[in-house]
Design a protein around this motif. Structure first.
Motif, PDB file in Angstrom:
ATOM      1  N   CYS A   1      -0.545   2.970   1.388  1.00  0.00           N
ATOM      2  CA  CYS A   1      -1.420   1.922   0.845  1.00  0.00           C
ATOM      3  C   CYS A   1      -2.353   1.398   1.927  1.00  0.00           C
ATOM      4  CB  CYS A   1      -0.588   0.788   0.269  1.00  0.00           C
ATOM      5  SG  CYS A   1       0.395   1.283  -1.155  1.00  0.00           S
ATOM      6  N   GLU A   2      -3.564   1.019   1.524  1.00  0.00           N
ATOM      7  CA  GLU A   2      -4.561   0.601   2.496  1.00  0.00           C
ATOM      8  C   GLU A   2      -4.833  -0.897   2.526  1.00  0.00           C
ATOM      9  OE1 GLU A   2      -8.050   3.005   2.139  1.00  0.00           O
ATOM     10  OE2 GLU A   2      -6.908   4.868   2.271  1.00  0.00           O
ATOM     11  N   SER A   3      -4.212  -1.651   1.607  1.00  0.00           N
ATOM     12  CA  SER A   3      -4.413  -3.098   1.627  1.00  0.00           C
ATOM     13  C   SER A   3      -3.134  -3.797   1.162  1.00  0.00           C
ATOM     14  CB  SER A   3      -5.573  -3.498   0.699  1.00  0.00           C
ATOM     15  OG  SER A   3      -5.202  -3.294  -0.650  1.00  0.00           O
TER      16      SER A   3
ATOM     17  N   LYS B   1       0.798  -4.538  -5.548  1.00  0.00           N
ATOM     18  CA  LYS B   1       0.734  -3.938  -6.885  1.00  0.00           C
ATOM     19  C   LYS B   1       1.767  -2.813  -7.031  1.00  0.00           C
ATOM     20  CE  LYS B   1      -2.368  -6.135  -9.172  1.00  0.00           C
ATOM     21  NZ  LYS B   1      -1.958  -6.959 -10.291  1.00  0.00           N
ATOM     22  N   LYS B   2       1.884  -1.992  -5.992  1.00  0.00           N
ATOM     23  CA  LYS B   2       2.845  -0.884  -6.039  1.00  0.00           C
ATOM     24  C   LYS B   2       4.279  -1.430  -6.131  1.00  0.00           C
ATOM     25  CE  LYS B   2       3.104   3.570  -4.494  1.00  0.00           C
ATOM     26  NZ  LYS B   2       2.065   4.390  -4.557  1.00  0.00           N
TER      27      LYS B   2
ATOM     28  N   MET C   1      -0.599  -7.416   5.776  1.00  0.00           N
ATOM     29  CA  MET C   1       0.113  -6.183   5.527  1.00  0.00           C
ATOM     30  C   MET C   1       1.344  -6.094   6.408  1.00  0.00           C
ATOM     31  SD  MET C   1      -2.963  -3.367   4.938  1.00  0.00           S
ATOM     32  CE  MET C   1      -1.905  -1.992   5.132  1.00  0.00           C
TER      33      MET C   1
ATOM     34  N   GLU D   1      -2.856  -3.675  -2.599  1.00  0.00           N
ATOM     35  CA  GLU D   1      -2.371  -2.385  -3.087  1.00  0.00           C
ATOM     36  C   GLU D   1      -0.857  -2.272  -2.898  1.00  0.00           C
ATOM     37  OE1 GLU D   1      -3.274   2.389  -2.398  1.00  0.00           O
ATOM     38  OE2 GLU D   1      -4.437   0.893  -1.279  1.00  0.00           O
ATOM     39  N   ILE D   2      -0.353  -2.736  -1.765  1.00  0.00           N
ATOM     40  CA  ILE D   2       1.097  -2.745  -1.512  1.00  0.00           C
ATOM     41  C   ILE D   2       1.791  -3.605  -2.559  1.00  0.00           C
ATOM     42  CG2 ILE D   2       2.915  -3.517   0.069  1.00  0.00           C
ATOM     43  CD1 ILE D   2       0.964  -2.851   2.383  1.00  0.00           C
TER      44      ILE D   2
ATOM     45  N   ILE E   1       5.255   2.624   0.255  1.00  0.00           N
ATOM     46  CA  ILE E   1       3.975   1.924   0.366  1.00  0.00           C
ATOM     47  C   ILE E   1       3.182   2.294   1.630  1.00  0.00           C
ATOM     48  CG2 ILE E   1       4.687  -0.021  -1.039  1.00  0.00           C
ATOM     49  CD1 ILE E   1       4.522  -0.591   2.607  1.00  0.00           C
TER      50      ILE E   1
END
Length: 131
Positions: A19-21, A27-28, A1, A24-25, A16
């Motif tokens: 975001c927690e992973s 994908k965003k 991250m 997830e970052i 972002i």
């Protein structure tokens, strides 16, 4: 991250930050810059249509036409659609206006289109355009 955090400017970081992973970052960011699958499919469809309807514009130079063509094929390639070199060469030859017909005939009869690169075709057409 932290690698993703370090690579983004403040505006992107704010997008972002919650975001927690890393996934997830990612994908965003992917949705932000490439769009959803629906957006990708729409872009893909529009680009395929541009490719299929591609033709040289009136008063357009060969180099400008090639630049437009290259933009289309690069965008298609980025979305996973890759035409063969022969398809590109034929598309360029078919997209030329009627006044280019004698040159197209010479190229298709004198050269093996399966071995003709886009750069060679560009050179040949630019030489003809100059003369």
């Amino acid at each position: 991250m932290s690698i993703l955090y370090c690579s983004l400017d403040a505006k992107e970081f704010n997008r972002i930050a919650a975001c927690e992973s890393a996934k997830e970052i990612w994908k965003k960011l992917e949705v932000t810059y490439e769009g959803t699958n629906q957006v990708k499919e729409t872009k893909f469809g529009m680009l395929v249509r541009k490719y299929e309807l591609f033709s040289m514009m009136p008063e357009e130079s060969i180099s400008k036409m090639f630049t437009r063509f290259t933009d289309i094929i690069n965008s298609l390639k980025a979305l996973g659609k890759d035409y063969t070199n022969v398809e590109h060469v034929r598309k360029i030859l078919w997209s030329l206006p009627k006044k280019w017909e004698p040159k197209v005939t010479v190229i298709t009869e004198a050269k093996d289109l399966s071995k003709l690169s886009l750069d060679e075709l560009l050179g040949s057409l630019m030489t003809h355009e100059i003369t």
